[in-house]
Design an enzyme around this catalytic site. Structure first.
Site, PDB file in Angstrom:
ATOM      1  N   CYS A  81      92.626  27.897  21.052  1.00 44.50           N
ATOM      2  CA  CYS A  81      92.459  29.478  21.922  1.00 44.50           C
ATOM      3  C   CYS A  81      93.826  30.010  21.579  1.00 44.50           C
ATOM      4  CB  CYS A  81      93.187  29.336  23.277  1.00 44.50           C
ATOM      5  SG  CYS A  81      91.379  28.612  24.171  1.00 44.50           S
TER       6      CYS A  81
ATOM      7  N   ARG B  67      90.763  29.430  15.797  1.00 43.25           N
ATOM      8  CA  ARG B  67      92.344  28.524  17.103  1.00 43.25           C
ATOM      9  C   ARG B  67      90.915  28.171  17.939  1.00 43.25           C
ATOM     10  NH1 ARG B  67      97.501  28.252  16.432  1.00 43.25           N
ATOM     11  NH2 ARG B  67      97.346  27.525  18.595  1.00 43.25           N
TER      12      ARG B  67
ATOM     13  N   TRP C  63      89.419  28.425  23.471  1.00 53.24           N
ATOM     14  CA  TRP C  63      88.281  26.932  23.551  1.00 53.24           C
ATOM     15  C   TRP C  63      87.897  27.019  24.495  1.00 53.24           C
ATOM     16  CZ3 TRP C  63      90.235  21.653  23.919  1.00 53.24           C
ATOM     17  CH2 TRP C  63      88.917  20.891  23.752  1.00 53.24           C
TER      18      TRP C  63
ATOM     19  N   ASN D 207      96.675  30.440  27.083  1.00 49.19           N
ATOM     20  CA  ASN D 207      96.402  29.525  26.660  1.00 49.19           C
ATOM     21  C   ASN D 207      96.705  28.212  27.520  1.00 49.19           C
ATOM     22  OD1 ASN D 207      95.132  30.343  24.591  1.00 49.19           O
ATOM     23  ND2 ASN D 207      96.475  30.197  22.324  1.00 49.19           N
ATOM     24  N   GLY D 208      96.681  27.011  27.237  1.00 49.37           N
ATOM     25  CA  GLY D 208      97.856  25.861  27.775  1.00 49.37           C
ATOM     26  C   GLY D 208      96.627  25.122  28.554  1.00 49.37           C
TER      27      GLY D 208
ATOM     28  N   GLU E 270      89.826   8.968   6.130  1.00 54.09           N
ATOM     29  CA  GLU E 270      89.659  10.563   6.000  1.00 54.09           C
ATOM     30  C   GLU E 270      88.488  11.439   5.732  1.00 54.09           C
ATOM     31  OE1 GLU E 270      91.437  13.477   6.850  1.00 54.09           O
ATOM     32  OE2 GLU E 270      91.488  14.500   5.810  1.00 54.09           O
TER      33      GLU E 270
ATOM     34  N   LYS F 224      85.556  13.968   7.940  1.00 52.30           N
ATOM     35  CA  LYS F 224      85.258  15.435   6.767  1.00 52.30           C
ATOM     36  C   LYS F 224      83.740  15.746   6.896  1.00 52.30           C
ATOM     37  CE  LYS F 224      88.551  16.852   6.986  1.00 52.30           C
ATOM     38  NZ  LYS F 224      90.427  16.814   6.856  1.00 52.30           N
TER      39      LYS F 224
ATOM     40  N   GLU G 255      83.537  15.790  10.788  1.00 50.89           N
ATOM     41  CA  GLU G 255      84.237  17.775  11.147  1.00 50.89           C
ATOM     42  C   GLU G 255      83.011  18.606  11.015  1.00 50.89           C
ATOM     43  OE1 GLU G 255      88.328  18.340  11.763  1.00 50.89           O
ATOM     44  OE2 GLU G 255      87.838  17.117   9.215  1.00 50.89           O
TER      45      GLU G 255
ATOM     46  N   HIS H 136      81.618  -7.913   8.171  1.00 50.57           N
ATOM     47  CA  HIS H 136      82.427  -8.622  10.053  1.00 50.57           C
ATOM     48  C   HIS H 136      81.634  -7.365  10.594  1.00 50.57           C
ATOM     49  CE1 HIS H 136      85.278 -10.992   7.999  1.00 50.57           C
ATOM     50  NE2 HIS H 136      85.527 -10.523   6.960  1.00 50.57           N
TER      51      HIS H 136
ATOM     52  N   LYS I 125      91.588  24.536  15.506  1.00 44.94           N
ATOM     53  CA  LYS I 125      92.090  24.261  14.909  1.00 44.94           C
ATOM     54  C   LYS I 125      93.834  23.980  15.595  1.00 44.94           C
ATOM     55  CE  LYS I 125      94.139  24.114  10.376  1.00 44.94           C
ATOM     56  NZ  LYS I 125      93.595  22.987   9.385  1.00 44.94           N
TER      57      LYS I 125
HETATM   58  C1  F6R Z   1      90.769  17.597  10.321  1.00 47.54           C
HETATM   59  C2  F6R Z   1      91.630  18.143  11.538  1.00 47.54           C
HETATM   60  C3  F6R Z   1      92.431  17.133  12.578  1.00 47.54           C
HETATM   61  C4  F6R Z   1      93.914  17.067  12.734  1.00 47.54           C
HETATM   62  C5  F6R Z   1      94.961  17.220  13.626  1.00 47.54           C
HETATM   63  C6  F6R Z   1      96.164  17.350  13.519  1.00 47.54           C
HETATM   64  O1  F6R Z   1      91.268  17.771   9.586  1.00 47.54           O
HETATM   65  O2  F6R Z   1      92.582  18.753  11.045  1.00 47.54           O
HETATM   66  O3  F6R Z   1      91.881  16.008  12.790  1.00 47.54           O
HETATM   67  O4  F6R Z   1      94.467  17.309  11.710  1.00 47.54           O
HETATM   68  O5  F6R Z   1      94.169  18.258  14.797  1.00 47.54           O
HETATM   69  O6  F6R Z   1      96.195  18.514  13.220  1.00 47.54           O
HETATM   70  P1  F6R Z   1      97.854  18.387  13.131  1.00 47.54           P
HETATM   71  O7  F6R Z   1      98.367  18.248  11.427  1.00 47.54           O
HETATM   72  O8  F6R Z   1      98.218  19.941  13.187  1.00 47.54           O
HETATM   73  O9  F6R Z   1      98.856  17.911  14.153  1.00 47.54           O
END
Ligand code: F6R
Length: 617
Positions: free
Chosen positions: A2, A27, A74, A100-101, A490, A494, A497, A513, A612
């Protein structure tokens, strides 16, 4: 999660709020809304969907004004509907609020307020707070010497909140006051000339001012057009520190790139250079970090390191484990922050705790940091979030200096974390058994990374072709061994996501396994293998996949000898030292997932359900 933008000043607030929301859309992008303090009360516009919908609706239905608040959501409590969209106006029409929260005790609050005649039109926790402020406002009769009746009402209401909040509030009787408060959700004040912007994130204010005040938890701010005042939980005036944001507007713009994610993938050589800048000793045999706040003697006493974080940053922790154990010979453990914070894990007194976080605001990582500090451990942070909550609360740390990362899927922040992990391994290694010459060799390897990443990025077109070929598959496996295992994790994350394809990362040998049951012509495997002692073992794992008709994409370093018949597609990365291979191997995986997502028509920068910076539990 948010985004909040509030403004008080002299300009028509609508464009400013909308522009800020567009910058904060990463966000949260379920719905958005704004409330302008207009001639006859609040002019409120709310829409589901993207901020572009709000832009259209605002053009048709809003009134002008020079004070307003806005939000991009969000969803946490309540579905994605117009009535759940912020701002929420109290049922008596007095208070407009964005939040937010999460307000944990909103159900009790709501019941209480209903007995007092307040009504509700949404399913949100936020509406309970706007009504609670209105309730206290109605009870409060006059302005006090230092604070308005409005300010006192907000303060009283917040004292009943259990949970987290970053809020912006206006009151219909106070055309010259905008109030903000935070607890657990970031909030900043952009300080302009005769104007102030309240926001959850610096990207919302960067086009207007680079002067910023980062509010601390339990602080409230009251802004007029000429001044602002910060008050602590103890009701004392706080002398605000005005920081300067050190990045430009262009850093937060897409430029000629189709998506932020692609731009940020291509920014990696510069981000990696910035992670190293000024951080090698004069004799180039070790790294130096100014902000650890630990002497070499204290660091020598550390006999265990606990790394903790979430998501992609957790993968960076796993790479750090391989690097630090190998080069510094210090035992390392890695924990999910969301688990660690509620586990009563026994920590030895010589354990050093490190969190890794791009944003510096992730609530679980913050919770783990606070828990470690509460137990008396030294807790440091590797973060890209200058001025973030975690940067301010950690006992010390290392800034990534990767520049703003807007794409929801982390790319340049991840590789920059890997760079810092390698530099930390070098630094700690040189404090122990790593020789001068080995240190010099490692510094040389680290310095070569930006150039090698640039070389790897030149395969963009080839990787795009491979991506198009595989874009329609529904399942993928990502497999690697040793430090390439977290890189495989990773790669899988990616892909999940941004393209919504089911993907799993595994240690390549572990595949036998269980996951091998998934292998068929319909489930391709992406192997990551670099030259070294276990390369032949990975080839055996590839044989096992081929024997079951699985398609194989192999990312390998140049000098590996790969039998052609074993792989369907290969991506070659430069030969390099083991310490930097995780960085080089990550780059093709980022491009692969990016181009697969684009080929599937996915919204790469705003993947569904994600946002994010996860500031709720
Ligand atoms: C994936 C991604 C998330 C962040 C996670 C932690 O692409 O960006 O998995 O890595 O939410 O976020 P930060 O690094 O901001 O604590």
């Amino acid at each position: 999660m948010c985004g909040i933008v509030g403004y008080i000043g002299k300009q028509d607030v609508r464009n400013l709020l909308l522009e800020g929301l567009k910058r904060l859309e990463y966000r949260g992008y379920d719905s958005s809304g704004l409330a302008v303090f207009a001639q006859d009360g609040f002019s409120v516009v709310r829409c589901t969907g993207r901020v572009s919908n709000l832009v259209e609706a605002t053009a048709k239905n809003s009134e002008e004004g020079t004070l307003g608040i806005s939000h991009t959501r969000w969803a946490t409590h309540g579905g994605v509907t117009e009535s759940n969209t912020h701002p929420h106006v109290s049922s008596d029409g007095k208070i407009a609020l964005v939040h937010n929260g999460v307000i944990e005790n909103y159900v009790e609050m709501r019941k209480f307020l209903e007995t007092k005649g307040f009504t509700f039109s949404s399913e949100t926790d936020t509406e309970a707070l706007s009504n609670l402020i209105a309730y206290h406002y109605a009870k409060e009769q006059t302005d006090a010497k230092d604070a308005s009746r409005f300010f006192i009402a907000v303060k009283k209401a917040l004292s009943h909140v259990e949970g987290t909040y970053g809020i912006a509030v206006t009151c219909v009787d106070y055309p010259d006051e905008l109030i903000g408060a935070r607890k657990g959700s970031p909030l900043i004040v952009g300080v302009g000339q005769g104007e102030y912007i309240l926001a959850s994130d610096v990207s919302a204010i960067i086009t207007h001012t680079s002067n910023v005040v980062y509010l601390n938890d339990d602080e409230m701010v009251s802004m007029s057009r000429d001044d602002f005042r910060v008050v602590s939980a103890a009701d004392e005036g706080v002398d605000p520190i005005i920081d300067t944001i050190d990045w430009d507007v262009e850093d937060a713009e897409k430029g000629e790139f189709a998506h932020y994610m692609l731009k940020e993938i291509f920014e990696q050589p510069a981000a990696l250079e910035n992670a190293m800048r000024g951080r090698f000793s004069d004799d180039s045999s070790t790294a130096i970090f100014g902000g650890l706040n630990l002497t070499p003697r204290e660091l020598r006493q550390v006999d265990r390191i606990l790394f903790t974080s979430c998501g992609t940053a957790w993968h960076a922790c796993l790479v750090a484990e391989y690097l630090i154990e190998r080069y510094a010979r210090i035992p390392v453990e890695v924990e999910y922050a969301s688990e660690l914070r509620y586990r009563n894990a026994p920590l030895d007194k010589n354990t050093l705790v490190f969190v890794i976080t791009q944003s510096g605001e992730t609530i679980d990582t913050l919770g783990a940091l606070r828990e470690a500090k509460r137990k008396g451990y030294r807790a440091l942070a590797i973060t890209n979030g200058v001025g973030s909550t975690i940067a301010r609360e950690a006992d010390g740390g290392i800034y990534q200096h990767a520049g703003p990362e807007i794409g929801v899927a982390s790319t340049k922040a991840f590789t920059s974390q890997l760079m810092i992990a390698a530099m930390l391994a070098l630094y700690l290694g040189r404090l122990r058994d790593m020789s001068y010459t080995d240190g010099v060799e490692m510094v040389k390897a680290l310095r070569s990374v930006p150039e090698l990443v640039t070389e790897t990025l030149k395969q963009d077109a080839q990787i795009k072709e491979i991506a198009v070929k595989y874009a329609e598959y529904a399942d993928f496996l990502f497999l690697g061994r040793q430090a390439m295992f977290p890189v495989a994790l990773e790669g899988a994350l990616k892909l999940k996501e941004i393209s919504y394809i089911h993907a799993e990362g595994y240690p390549a040998a572990e595949m036998k396994h269980g996951p091998i049951a998934l292998i068929s012509e319909e489930c391709p495997s992406v192997f990551i293998a670099t030259d070294g002692e276990i390369f032949q073992k990975v080839l055996s794992n590839i044989q096992e996949v081929k024997a079951r008709k699985g398609k194989v994409i192999l990312i390998h370093s140049k000098s590996c000898e790969v039998p052609r018949e074993l792989v369907d597609d290969a991506i070659v990365i430069p030969d390099a030292a083991d310490s930097i291979m995780p960085i080089l191997a990550t780059v093709p995986l980022q491009l692969l997932s990016y181009y697969i997502a684009v080929a599937r028509g996915c919204d790469v920068d705003k993947p569904r359900n994600l946002a994010k910076s996860v500031t709720v539990e």
